[in-house]
Design a protein around this motif. Structure first.
Motif, PDB file in Angstrom:
ATOM      1  N   SER A  68     -29.213  25.380  34.198  1.00 45.43           N
ATOM      2  CA  SER A  68     -28.331  24.512  33.430  1.00 45.43           C
ATOM      3  C   SER A  68     -28.487  24.763  31.935  1.00 45.43           C
ATOM      4  O   SER A  68     -29.587  24.981  31.428  1.00 45.43           O
ATOM      5  CB  SER A  68     -28.643  23.044  33.736  1.00 45.43           C
ATOM      6  OG  SER A  68     -27.884  22.206  32.900  1.00 45.43           O
ATOM      7  N   VAL A  70     -26.853  22.460  29.890  1.00 47.27           N
ATOM      8  CA  VAL A  70     -26.362  21.182  29.377  1.00 47.27           C
ATOM      9  C   VAL A  70     -27.352  20.636  28.349  1.00 47.27           C
ATOM     10  O   VAL A  70     -28.565  20.609  28.580  1.00 47.27           O
ATOM     11  CB  VAL A  70     -26.175  20.174  30.521  1.00 47.27           C
ATOM     12  CG1 VAL A  70     -25.727  18.823  29.968  1.00 47.27           C
ATOM     13  CG2 VAL A  70     -25.160  20.692  31.531  1.00 47.27           C
ATOM     14  N   TYR A  80     -34.957  18.235  33.420  1.00 43.82           N
ATOM     15  CA  TYR A  80     -33.764  18.711  34.114  1.00 43.82           C
ATOM     16  C   TYR A  80     -33.855  18.525  35.623  1.00 43.82           C
ATOM     17  O   TYR A  80     -34.892  18.803  36.236  1.00 43.82           O
ATOM     18  CB  TYR A  80     -33.532  20.199  33.826  1.00 43.82           C
ATOM     19  CG  TYR A  80     -32.812  20.472  32.526  1.00 43.82           C
ATOM     20  CD1 TYR A  80     -31.421  20.517  32.466  1.00 43.82           C
ATOM     21  CD2 TYR A  80     -33.529  20.684  31.349  1.00 43.82           C
ATOM     22  CE1 TYR A  80     -30.762  20.771  31.266  1.00 43.82           C
ATOM     23  CE2 TYR A  80     -32.880  20.942  30.147  1.00 43.82           C
ATOM     24  CZ  TYR A  80     -31.495  20.985  30.116  1.00 43.82           C
ATOM     25  OH  TYR A  80     -30.839  21.231  28.935  1.00 43.82           O
ATOM     26  N   GLU A  82     -31.477  19.787  38.897  1.00 42.45           N
ATOM     27  CA  GLU A  82     -30.356  20.601  39.348  1.00 42.45           C
ATOM     28  C   GLU A  82     -30.044  20.240  40.795  1.00 42.45           C
ATOM     29  O   GLU A  82     -30.868  20.455  41.685  1.00 42.45           O
ATOM     30  CB  GLU A  82     -30.704  22.083  39.242  1.00 42.45           C
ATOM     31  CG  GLU A  82     -30.896  22.577  37.811  1.00 42.45           C
ATOM     32  CD  GLU A  82     -29.594  22.627  37.043  1.00 42.45           C
ATOM     33  OE1 GLU A  82     -28.543  22.780  37.697  1.00 42.45           O
ATOM     34  OE2 GLU A  82     -29.626  22.506  35.808  1.00 42.45           O
ATOM     35  N   HIS A 158     -27.761  17.370  36.579  1.00 36.06           N
ATOM     36  CA  HIS A 158     -26.655  18.326  36.565  1.00 36.06           C
ATOM     37  C   HIS A 158     -26.314  18.706  38.005  1.00 36.06           C
ATOM     38  O   HIS A 158     -27.168  19.171  38.752  1.00 36.06           O
ATOM     39  CB  HIS A 158     -27.054  19.564  35.763  1.00 36.06           C
ATOM     40  CG  HIS A 158     -25.989  20.613  35.699  1.00 36.06           C
ATOM     41  ND1 HIS A 158     -26.161  21.888  36.178  1.00 36.06           N
ATOM     42  CD2 HIS A 158     -24.720  20.568  35.215  1.00 36.06           C
ATOM     43  CE1 HIS A 158     -25.066  22.592  35.988  1.00 36.06           C
ATOM     44  NE2 HIS A 158     -24.173  21.809  35.404  1.00 36.06           N
TER      45      HIS A 158
END
Length: 421
Positions: A68, A70, A80, A82, A158
């Motif tokens: 990611s 982002v 993070y 995913e 994400h």
């Protein structure tokens, strides 16, 4: 027309304590299932209509990593996820904070086991029961005593939704030791087909020690065919504070639920939020604040803007326990309807079992002020611009509850969408 329960491989299922916890969640979910219109706490949201498609819980293990990119427009630390899996290689944290996968913490730090599930009654919260049954992904975040982190920690959820009809369960345990202060912001976002159909089901259990503070912010912008369910449970000890703000603007069916236990004197909860929705979606913000001891304070301000045939739901409860004197609890909900077909359902509640308290609740719904709109149009301002200005002004006081100026600006930027189209 349900969630397809799968016998998927879960880490450390041979650990008796964890196996029993998962089994308790699974049995509770099988007993009660997905709530319907007859389920009192879900009667306005009716998630069974969303789950006409079968969704399958998935767990890919902590060795599956994403890529990611982002980010958010302010300086921060990142955590993070995913597709529901914590990615340690993209995450970074400062000294004084420990973060490890939740399963690793359960395996190697037995002292935390009494906190997993301590704030979640699986017989009352069916999706939390499902989350417990598939407890595998998520993180344990521990903040040492006397730590004050100046930069926020941003959780990026994400989703790429490569496969439709998947259910991602995430379980986070956040423990903040005495006299520490931390800011956590959550961003839920996706890439891929705009009609991606998935469900993200997150449970955050948060323990805030004496004189500690947790500032918890969230922007939810999942795919408009997705389902979004979060349950935030916080226990606040003596002179501790839990401050939260949630912006709900994505998903087809979204519920943000908060349960706070003000467990010792001087504990404070400040719960605020805003929701914006168009189309046919249902956005639900539900709160339940328990004042368990004297001299505790809670306040809630929720505002919504709903257009099209969308529905906004607010359910807010304040419970004052016996002998919880000198307690203050305030709750206010306001909503703006942009169309004749939009709907708002509100259920405010006060349960007071003690004398000498200050409590209030209220709710109001209205429309855009046509006089103000006409005045702005007469000055040459386009109608859609004028409407957006009025909406921004309407939401300004609740966004002002966010005490971090950079996060405030980020939330204001996140308000810009297709609501008026």
């Amino acid at each position: 027309m349900t969630i397809q329960l799968e016998n998927i491989a879960l880490i450390s299922n041979d650990l008796p304590w964890l196996h029993n916890l998962r089994e308790q969640g699974l049995l509770s979910y099988k007993k009660y299932g997905i709530p319907t219109a007859k389920t009192e706490n879900w009667k306005y949201t009716k998630p069974n209509r969303f789950f006409e498609q079968n969704f399958t819980p998935v767990s890919r293990g902590n060795n599956v990593l994403g890529n990611s990119s982002v980010t958010v427009p302010f300086d921060c630390y990142y955590v993070y996820f995913e597709n529901g899996v914590f990615n340690p290689h993209l995450s970074n944290l400062p000294q004084g904070i420990e973060i490890i996968p939740i399963i690793e913490a359960i395996m190697f730090q037995p002292n935390i086991r009494d906190k997993i599930g301590a704030l979640v009654d699986v017989d009352k919260y069916p999706f939390a029961a499902l989350n417990t049954a598939y407890l595998n992904e998520g993180i344990y975040l521990h903040v040492d005593s006397n730590v004050d982190i100046s930069k926020p920690i941003v959780f990026i959820y994400h989703t790429t939704a490569l496969n439709n009809a998947e259910l991602y369960n995430v379980r986070n345990l956040i423990v903040i030791d005495s006299n520490s202060s931390i800011k956590i912001a959550e961003l839920y976002c996706y890439d891929g087909v705009i009609k991606s159909s998935y469900v993200i089901n997150v449970v955050n259990e948060m323990f805030i020690a004496n004189d500690a503070k947790l500032y918890h912010y969230k922007v939810q912008n999942d795919a408009f065919k997705a389902g979004h369910i979060t349950f935030n449970a916080a226990k606040v000890c003596r002179n501790g504070k839990y401050n939260s703000f949630c912006l709900q603007k994505g998903a087809d069916m979204a519920r943000h639920e908060t349960k706070v236990f003000l467990s010792e004197e001087g504990a404070i909860a400040d719960i605020n939020g805003a929701y914006l929705m168009n189309g046919w979606a249902t956005i639900d913000i539900t709160t339940d604040i328990e004042h368990q001891k004297p001299h505790t304070i809670s306040s809630q301000l929720i505002k919504g803007v709903v257009g099209g045939q969308a529905k906004g739901v607010f359910q807010g409860k304040i419970h004052i326990a016996p002998n919880a004197i000198k307690t203050e609890g305030y709750q206010l909900h306001k909503a703006m309807l942009l169309s004749d077909d939009a709907e708002i359902d509100v259920k405010p509640e006060l349960e007071i079992y003690a004398d000498d308290v200050k409590c209030s609740h209220g709710s109001a719904c209205g429309e855009l002020d046509q006089d103000q709109l006409f005045y702005m149009r007469s000055r040459g301002i386009k109608e859609d611009v004028a409407k957006q200005l009025l909406i921004d002004a309407y939401l300004n006081d609740v966004i002002a509850k966010v005490d971090d100026e950079k996060i405030q600006d980020w939330i204001k930027l996140s308000l810009k969408d297709d609501l008026l189209k």
